[in-house]
Write a protein that holds these residues in place. Structure first.
Motif, PDB file in Angstrom:
ATOM      1  N   ALA A 340     -22.305  -5.741 -16.031  1.00 16.58           N
ATOM      2  CA  ALA A 340     -23.615  -5.368 -15.493  1.00 16.58           C
ATOM      3  C   ALA A 340     -23.458  -4.689 -14.134  1.00 16.58           C
ATOM      4  O   ALA A 340     -24.165  -3.714 -13.829  1.00 16.58           O
ATOM      5  N   TYR A 341     -22.539  -5.194 -13.308  1.00 15.49           N
ATOM      6  CA  TYR A 341     -22.290  -4.552 -12.010  1.00 15.49           C
ATOM      7  C   TYR A 341     -21.810  -3.110 -12.215  1.00 15.49           C
ATOM      8  O   TYR A 341     -22.238  -2.187 -11.515  1.00 15.49           O
ATOM      9  N   TRP A 342     -20.924  -2.928 -13.170  1.00 17.84           N
ATOM     10  CA  TRP A 342     -20.417  -1.578 -13.467  1.00 17.84           C
ATOM     11  C   TRP A 342     -21.563  -0.667 -13.909  1.00 17.84           C
ATOM     12  O   TRP A 342     -21.708   0.454 -13.407  1.00 17.84           O
ATOM     13  N   ASN A 343     -22.384  -1.173 -14.835  1.00 15.88           N
ATOM     14  CA  ASN A 343     -23.505  -0.366 -15.319  1.00 15.88           C
ATOM     15  C   ASN A 343     -24.483  -0.019 -14.196  1.00 15.88           C
ATOM     16  O   ASN A 343     -24.982   1.114 -14.109  1.00 15.88           O
ATOM     17  N   MET A 344     -24.748  -0.990 -13.332  1.00 16.33           N
ATOM     18  CA  MET A 344     -25.673  -0.722 -12.229  1.00 16.33           C
ATOM     19  C   MET A 344     -25.076   0.271 -11.240  1.00 16.33           C
ATOM     20  O   MET A 344     -25.785   1.102 -10.666  1.00 16.33           O
ATOM     21  N   LYS A 358     -21.867   1.666  -4.184  1.00 20.52           N
ATOM     22  CA  LYS A 358     -20.618   1.167  -3.600  1.00 20.52           C
ATOM     23  C   LYS A 358     -20.518  -0.345  -3.781  1.00 20.52           C
ATOM     24  O   LYS A 358     -19.474  -0.879  -4.171  1.00 20.52           O
ATOM     25  N   SER A 359     -21.614  -1.036  -3.482  1.00 18.27           N
ATOM     26  CA  SER A 359     -21.618  -2.499  -3.588  1.00 18.27           C
ATOM     27  C   SER A 359     -21.348  -2.948  -5.019  1.00 18.27           C
ATOM     28  O   SER A 359     -20.551  -3.876  -5.252  1.00 18.27           O
ATOM     29  N   GLU A 360     -21.996  -2.315  -6.000  1.00 20.62           N
ATOM     30  CA  GLU A 360     -21.829  -2.719  -7.392  1.00 20.62           C
ATOM     31  C   GLU A 360     -20.427  -2.416  -7.906  1.00 20.62           C
ATOM     32  O   GLU A 360     -19.834  -3.214  -8.636  1.00 20.62           O
ATOM     33  N   PHE A 361     -19.869  -1.275  -7.498  1.00 21.64           N
ATOM     34  CA  PHE A 361     -18.488  -0.964  -7.892  1.00 21.64           C
ATOM     35  C   PHE A 361     -17.522  -2.028  -7.373  1.00 21.64           C
ATOM     36  O   PHE A 361     -16.622  -2.483  -8.092  1.00 21.64           O
ATOM     37  N   LEU A 362     -17.722  -2.425  -6.131  1.00 23.43           N
ATOM     38  CA  LEU A 362     -16.821  -3.418  -5.532  1.00 23.43           C
ATOM     39  C   LEU A 362     -16.973  -4.785  -6.193  1.00 23.43           C
ATOM     40  O   LEU A 362     -15.996  -5.525  -6.336  1.00 23.43           O
ATOM     41  N   LEU A 363     -18.201  -5.119  -6.611  1.00 20.03           N
ATOM     42  CA  LEU A 363     -18.412  -6.391  -7.302  1.00 20.03           C
ATOM     43  C   LEU A 363     -17.773  -6.377  -8.697  1.00 20.03           C
ATOM     44  O   LEU A 363     -17.301  -7.400  -9.189  1.00 20.03           O
ATOM     45  N   ALA A 364     -17.759  -5.212  -9.329  1.00 12.34           N
ATOM     46  CA  ALA A 364     -17.172  -5.105 -10.670  1.00 12.34           C
ATOM     47  C   ALA A 364     -15.648  -5.018 -10.633  1.00 12.34           C
ATOM     48  O   ALA A 364     -14.972  -5.354 -11.611  1.00 12.34           O
ATOM     49  N   TYR A 365     -15.114  -4.573  -9.514  1.00 15.34           N
ATOM     50  CA  TYR A 365     -13.687  -4.247  -9.402  1.00 15.34           C
ATOM     51  C   TYR A 365     -12.745  -5.399  -9.807  1.00 15.34           C
ATOM     52  O   TYR A 365     -11.781  -5.159 -10.548  1.00 15.34           O
ATOM     53  N   PRO A 366     -12.957  -6.637  -9.360  1.00 14.07           N
ATOM     54  CA  PRO A 366     -11.992  -7.693  -9.728  1.00 14.07           C
ATOM     55  C   PRO A 366     -11.796  -7.843 -11.234  1.00 14.07           C
ATOM     56  O   PRO A 366     -10.696  -8.143 -11.684  1.00 14.07           O
ATOM     57  N   GLU A 367     -12.852  -7.619 -11.993  1.00 18.87           N
ATOM     58  CA  GLU A 367     -12.759  -7.778 -13.447  1.00 18.87           C
ATOM     59  C   GLU A 367     -12.117  -6.565 -14.115  1.00 18.87           C
ATOM     60  O   GLU A 367     -11.396  -6.698 -15.112  1.00 18.87           O
ATOM     61  N   PHE A 368     -12.355  -5.384 -13.551  1.00 20.94           N
ATOM     62  CA  PHE A 368     -11.946  -4.146 -14.227  1.00 20.94           C
ATOM     63  C   PHE A 368     -10.856  -3.375 -13.472  1.00 20.94           C
ATOM     64  O   PHE A 368     -10.670  -2.187 -13.712  1.00 20.94           O
ATOM     65  N   LYS A 369     -10.125  -4.064 -12.630  1.00 20.50           N
ATOM     66  CA  LYS A 369      -9.113  -3.382 -11.823  1.00 20.50           C
ATOM     67  C   LYS A 369      -7.965  -2.824 -12.658  1.00 20.50           C
ATOM     68  O   LYS A 369      -7.185  -1.991 -12.182  1.00 20.50           O
ATOM     69  N   LEU A 375     -11.600   2.559 -13.247  1.00 22.73           N
ATOM     70  CA  LEU A 375     -10.931   3.025 -12.026  1.00 22.73           C
ATOM     71  C   LEU A 375     -11.196   4.511 -11.778  1.00 22.73           C
ATOM     72  O   LEU A 375     -11.442   4.931 -10.643  1.00 22.73           O
ATOM     73  N   LYS A 376     -11.192   5.296 -12.827  1.00 18.86           N
ATOM     74  CA  LYS A 376     -11.419   6.737 -12.654  1.00 18.86           C
ATOM     75  C   LYS A 376     -12.841   7.009 -12.170  1.00 18.86           C
ATOM     76  O   LYS A 376     -13.052   7.859 -11.291  1.00 18.86           O
ATOM     77  N   GLN A 377     -13.803   6.268 -12.723  1.00 18.89           N
ATOM     78  CA  GLN A 377     -15.185   6.430 -12.266  1.00 18.89           C
ATOM     79  C   GLN A 377     -15.326   6.014 -10.804  1.00 18.89           C
ATOM     80  O   GLN A 377     -16.014   6.674 -10.007  1.00 18.89           O
TER      81      GLN A 377
END
Length: 417
Positions: A340-344, A358-369, A375-377
């Motif tokens: 959901a963070y990634w989608n937002m 920026k905030s949502e990307f950083l929240l999603a990062y631990p799961e999708f690193k 990563l490309k997005q």
């Protein structure tokens, strides 16, 4: 014609005016063997009040004939007169030739009332007396099956089927494949189904056969059995998710959608069908139907995160960014999943809300690193943000370990050196 025969004849003709008189005359005049047959026939016809009178009369005349006591006890128990019924059964002596029959009726009574261990104790006692009696073995197998002791039930069923195909109203081939399925031995179960398909007649067995064939990847056979279930009983709601799944494996989205919509007409609470139906509709480019299904599913199950994410993905594909963000507006942070963070993040980026993206990307990062697409997005987004060279560089290092042949990203990394 005996009085017993006259009584049965009048019952068959639905003439009950002489019922009491004929019964009294039968009890006073007919031979014991005729009365015994009368009692049995009356029980079969459902006239248990009359058959009880006959058995009581026979017991009074032949107090040592325990079989009449067992028959009367069985009727009493079926009629809810538990104390008198059990009293008769427990008064049958262990030395009586009818003692095993008494134990079988006791076992059936305790099984019916959910006391499976007590019932099993009675059957084991009977088996010790008569170790070759298949009725006792079958009763034990059924108790083990009902108790979830499938490893114990299976060899008994397999032994019984060597001598007979059916026991009581139970088809043993059905029981064997069902037991194998319960044990997770789907391949063996499927072989029984294929070899004895003519024995799979009742609707529950067809459903279970469909489940087994689905489990072993025989989707055509699964569809055959599940279609038969639905044809026989359209409101057999458990069949629809399995049918939709079978068609999913065959990549037949039209049939998946049809199964989902039909099933939901009978059970609008089935969250699996909303998901499968919406996915099939989206594959068919019928986004309106997909959205409708997911919205209705979320009304039924507002806490279903899978449906919410599915709708979020649909909104992203349609560039409905506001609707996507609204999906998560009232959701607690603790209940929001990384996807959901990634989608937002994508929606906020499209809406030029860089801080939120920026905030949502950083929240999603631990799961999708370790997800190269994510990563490309994220790299593309942060590449447009001021003072982000260092984070872009770190993201590129991780990304290029996953996709070293991406020369565009390699060039970008070189520019940041």
């Amino acid at each position: 014609m005996s009085y017993s025969e006259q009584l049965l004849d009048s019952i068959e003709k639905q003439d009950f005016s002489q019922q009491k008189i004929l019964l009294k005359k039968a009890l006073n005049n007919d031979k014991p063997e005729i009365l015994a047959s009368l009692a049995e026939n009356l029980t079969d016809l459902g006239f248990t009040d009359l058959s009880k009178q006959v058995y009581r009369a026979l017991i009074a005349k032949f107090p040592k004939e325990d079989l009449f006591k067992v028959y009367l006890a069985e009727i009493l128990l079926n009629d809810g007169d538990d104390d008198d019924g059990l009293s008769l059964l427990y008064n049958v002596s262990e030395s009586s030739p009818t003692y095993v029959d008494s134990l079988l009726v006791q076992a059936d009574y305790y099984q019916t009332n959910g006391l499976l261990e007590t019932a099993k104790t009675k059957l084991l006692k009977a088996l010790k007396i008569d170790p070759d009696e298949d009725a006792i073995k079958f009763g034990l197998a059924e108790l083990d099956y009902l108790s979830g002791k499938y490893e114990e039930a299976l060899p008994i069923y397999q032994d019984l089927i060597k001598r007979q195909k059916n026991f009581s109203e139970v088809n043993l081939n059905q029981r064997i494949f069902q037991t194998l399925a319960k044990l997770g031995q789907y391949e063996d179960a499927s072989k029984i189904i294929k070899e004895h398909s003519e024995d799979i007649l009742d609707i529950d067995s067809k459903y279970q056969a469909g489940l087994v064939m689905l489990s072993v990847g025989d989707y055509d056979q699964a569809i055959k059995y599940l279609d038969s279930v639905i044809e026989q009983s359209p409101d057999y709601v458990n069949a629809y998710p399995l049918l939709a799944e079978a068609y999913e494996h065959k990549h037949d989205d039209n049939q998946v959608l049809h199964a989902a919509q039909t099933g939901l007409a009978y059970n609008e609470l089935d969250q699996v069908l909303y998901s499968k139906g919406a996915r099939a509709a989206a594959n068919l480019k019928d986004f309106k139907t997909a959205e409708k299904l997911l919205k209705k599913g979320l009304k039924v199950a507002p806490d279903n995160n899978d449906l919410r994410l599915q709708l979020s993905n649909l909104y992203l594909s349609e560039h409905k960014d506001k609707e996507n963000l609204d999906l998560f507006a009232s959701i607690d942070d603790d209940d929001i999943e990384p996807q959901a963070y990634w989608n937002m993040a994508i929606s906020y980026e499209r809406m030029d809300n860089s801080d939120k993206a920026k905030s949502e990307f950083l929240l999603a990062y631990p799961e999708f690193k370790d997800n190269s697409i994510f990563l490309k997005q994220m790299i593309r987004f942060f590449s447009t943000e001021a003072n982000s060279d260092e984070i872009v560089k770190q993201l590129l290092e991780r990304y290029l370990k996953l996709v070293p042949e991406d020369y565009e990203m390699q060039d970008l990394y070189n520019q940041l050196q």
